[in-house]
Design a protein around this motif. Structure first.
Motif, short mmCIF file in Angstrom:
data_model
loop_
_atom_site.label_atom_id
_atom_site.label_comp_id
_atom_site.label_asym_id
_atom_site.label_seq_id
_atom_site.Cartn_x
_atom_site.Cartn_y
_atom_site.Cartn_z
N ILE A 79 0.87 -1.65 0.02
CA ILE A 79 0.23 0.51 -0.07
C ILE A 79 0.95 1.01 -0.07
CG2 ILE A 79 -1.87 1.45 1.54
CD1 ILE A 79 -2.37 -1.73 2.13
N ASP A 80 1.75 1.50 0.38
CA ASP A 80 2.68 2.56 0.85
C ASP A 80 3.53 3.05 0.09
OD1 ASP A 80 2.10 3.08 3.04
OD2 ASP A 80 3.53 2.37 4.52
N ALA A 81 3.81 1.48 -0.83
CA ALA A 81 4.49 1.55 -2.04
C ALA A 81 3.76 2.19 -3.26
CB ALA A 81 5.24 0.55 -2.98
N ILE A 82 2.26 1.88 -3.64
CA ILE A 82 1.48 2.10 -4.34
C ILE A 82 1.12 3.97 -3.95
CG2 ILE A 82 -1.10 2.39 -4.90
CD1 ILE A 82 -0.87 -0.31 -4.08
N ILE A 83 0.97 4.43 -2.52
CA ILE A 83 0.99 5.79 -2.13
C ILE A 83 2.49 6.44 -3.06
CG2 ILE A 83 0.87 7.28 -0.39
CD1 ILE A 83 -0.56 5.04 0.97
N THR A 84 2.90 6.08 -2.68
CA THR A 84 5.74 6.47 -3.14
C THR A 84 4.95 6.49 -4.41
OG1 THR A 84 6.05 5.24 -0.51
CG2 THR A 84 7.33 6.89 -3.09
N ALA A 85 4.20 5.67 -5.56
CA ALA A 85 4.75 6.05 -6.64
C ALA A 85 3.63 6.82 -7.20
CB ALA A 85 4.36 4.86 -7.60
N HIS A 86 2.72 7.62 -6.22
CA HIS A 86 2.14 8.32 -6.99
C HIS A 86 1.70 10.10 -6.50
CE1 HIS A 86 -0.61 4.93 -8.17
NE2 HIS A 86 -1.17 5.70 -8.98
N LEU A 87 3.26 9.83 -5.45
CA LEU A 87 3.47 10.94 -4.82
C LEU A 87 4.49 11.66 -5.87
CD1 LEU A 87 4.88 10.22 -1.63
CD2 LEU A 87 2.14 11.13 -2.10
N LYS A 88 4.22 13.23 -5.65
CA LYS A 88 5.02 14.69 -6.97
C LYS A 88 5.38 15.34 -6.17
CE LYS A 88 2.25 12.97 -11.16
NZ LYS A 88 1.96 12.15 -10.30
N GLY A 89 6.68 15.11 -5.74
CA GLY A 89 7.44 16.07 -4.72
C GLY A 89 7.16 15.44 -3.64
N TRP A 90 6.68 14.95 -2.96
CA TRP A 90 6.26 14.52 -1.73
C TRP A 90 7.37 13.29 -0.70
CZ3 TRP A 90 3.24 17.41 2.13
CH2 TRP A 90 2.85 18.48 1.56
N THR A 91 7.13 13.12 -0.20
CA THR A 91 7.96 11.60 0.60
C THR A 91 6.52 10.98 1.69
OG1 THR A 91 8.37 12.29 2.70
CG2 THR A 91 10.01 12.87 0.58
N LEU A 92 6.90 9.68 1.58
CA LEU A 92 5.86 9.10 2.53
C LEU A 92 5.57 9.77 3.85
CD1 LEU A 92 3.48 6.71 1.38
CD2 LEU A 92 5.54 5.76 2.74
N ALA A 93 7.14 10.28 4.80
CA ALA A 93 7.25 10.34 5.58
C ALA A 93 6.41 12.55 5.98
CB ALA A 93 9.50 10.62 6.19
N ARG A 94 6.38 12.82 4.76
CA ARG A 94 5.90 14.59 4.76
C ARG A 94 4.51 14.47 5.12
NH1 ARG A 94 7.57 18.16 0.29
NH2 ARG A 94 6.56 19.19 1.45
N SER B 33 -4.63 11.97 6.66
CA SER B 33 -4.26 11.72 5.06
C SER B 33 -4.04 10.77 4.82
CB SER B 33 -3.69 13.37 4.06
OG SER B 33 -4.43 14.02 4.20
N LEU B 34 -2.79 10.09 5.19
CA LEU B 34 -1.75 8.97 5.31
C LEU B 34 -2.70 7.84 5.83
CD1 LEU B 34 0.80 7.01 4.44
CD2 LEU B 34 1.74 7.67 6.64
N THR B 35 -3.19 7.48 6.91
CA THR B 35 -4.44 6.76 7.35
C THR B 35 -5.57 6.65 6.62
OG1 THR B 35 -3.48 7.53 9.45
CG2 THR B 35 -4.85 6.00 9.22
N ALA B 36 -5.98 7.37 6.02
CA ALA B 36 -7.23 7.68 5.23
C ALA B 36 -6.53 7.27 3.60
CB ALA B 36 -8.26 9.30 4.95
N MET B 37 -5.26 7.06 3.46
CA MET B 37 -5.25 6.11 2.18
C MET B 37 -5.05 5.13 2.84
SD MET B 37 -3.64 9.60 0.07
CE MET B 37 -1.78 9.51 0.99
#
Length: 146
Positions: free
Chosen positions: A62-77, A82-86
């Motif tokens: 799940i985190d890999a999918i989220i990370t793959a869709h982040l543009k200019g962001w990191t998971l930690a930011r 938002s992260l929990t809901a996603m």
């Protein structure tokens, strides 16, 4: 005694709140969940427990999918809300039986509107919508990003 079945919206919200609490104890998420169970603060029915289990068991994917869709962001930011809901929404979209991504996305957006910062819901909606479109292109059983 039979377990109470909650309306889906309430089950999702309770799963979200329980998952959110685990973000404060990432090294021992089960301790946070056990504290909720013992306190009786949240009712977690079978559906809520499945969402929690799926998002915990498949956290890396799940985190890999989220990370793959982040543009200019990191998971930690990302804001925790938002992260929990996603994570909950993606667990439902990818591993749930119902396969109703629109419902999962809408519920995540509503949770972020309720618990998050003012415009965070727009980001969540956009990211989850992008994932849903990709899943739809890959077909119901195929997911090239996993």
């Amino acid at each position: 005694m039979t377990e109470k079945t909650l309306p889906r919206r309430e089950a999702r919200e309770n799963a979200f709140l329980a998952a959110f609490s685990t973000t404060f104890q990432p090294e021992a998420p089960q301790d946070a969940l056990q504290a909720h169970a013992e306190s009786g603060e949240l009712t977690l029915d079978a559906y809520a427990n499945r969402l929690l289990r799926d998002q915990m068991e498949h956290r890396d994917q799940i985190d890999a999918i989220i990370t793959a869709h982040l543009k200019g962001w990191t998971l930690a930011r990302l804001p925790r809300v938002s992260l929990t809901a996603m994570r909950i929404a993606l667990a439902e979209m990818l591993y749930g039986d119902e396969k109703k991504p629109g419902v999962a996305i809408n519920e995540a957006v509503e949770l972020v509107k309720k618990y998050g910062a003012d415009n965070d819901y727009q980001f969540v909606n956009g990211l989850l919508g992008s994932v849903a479109r990709e899943l739809d292109q890959d077909g119901p059983d195929g997911d090239s990003s996993c």
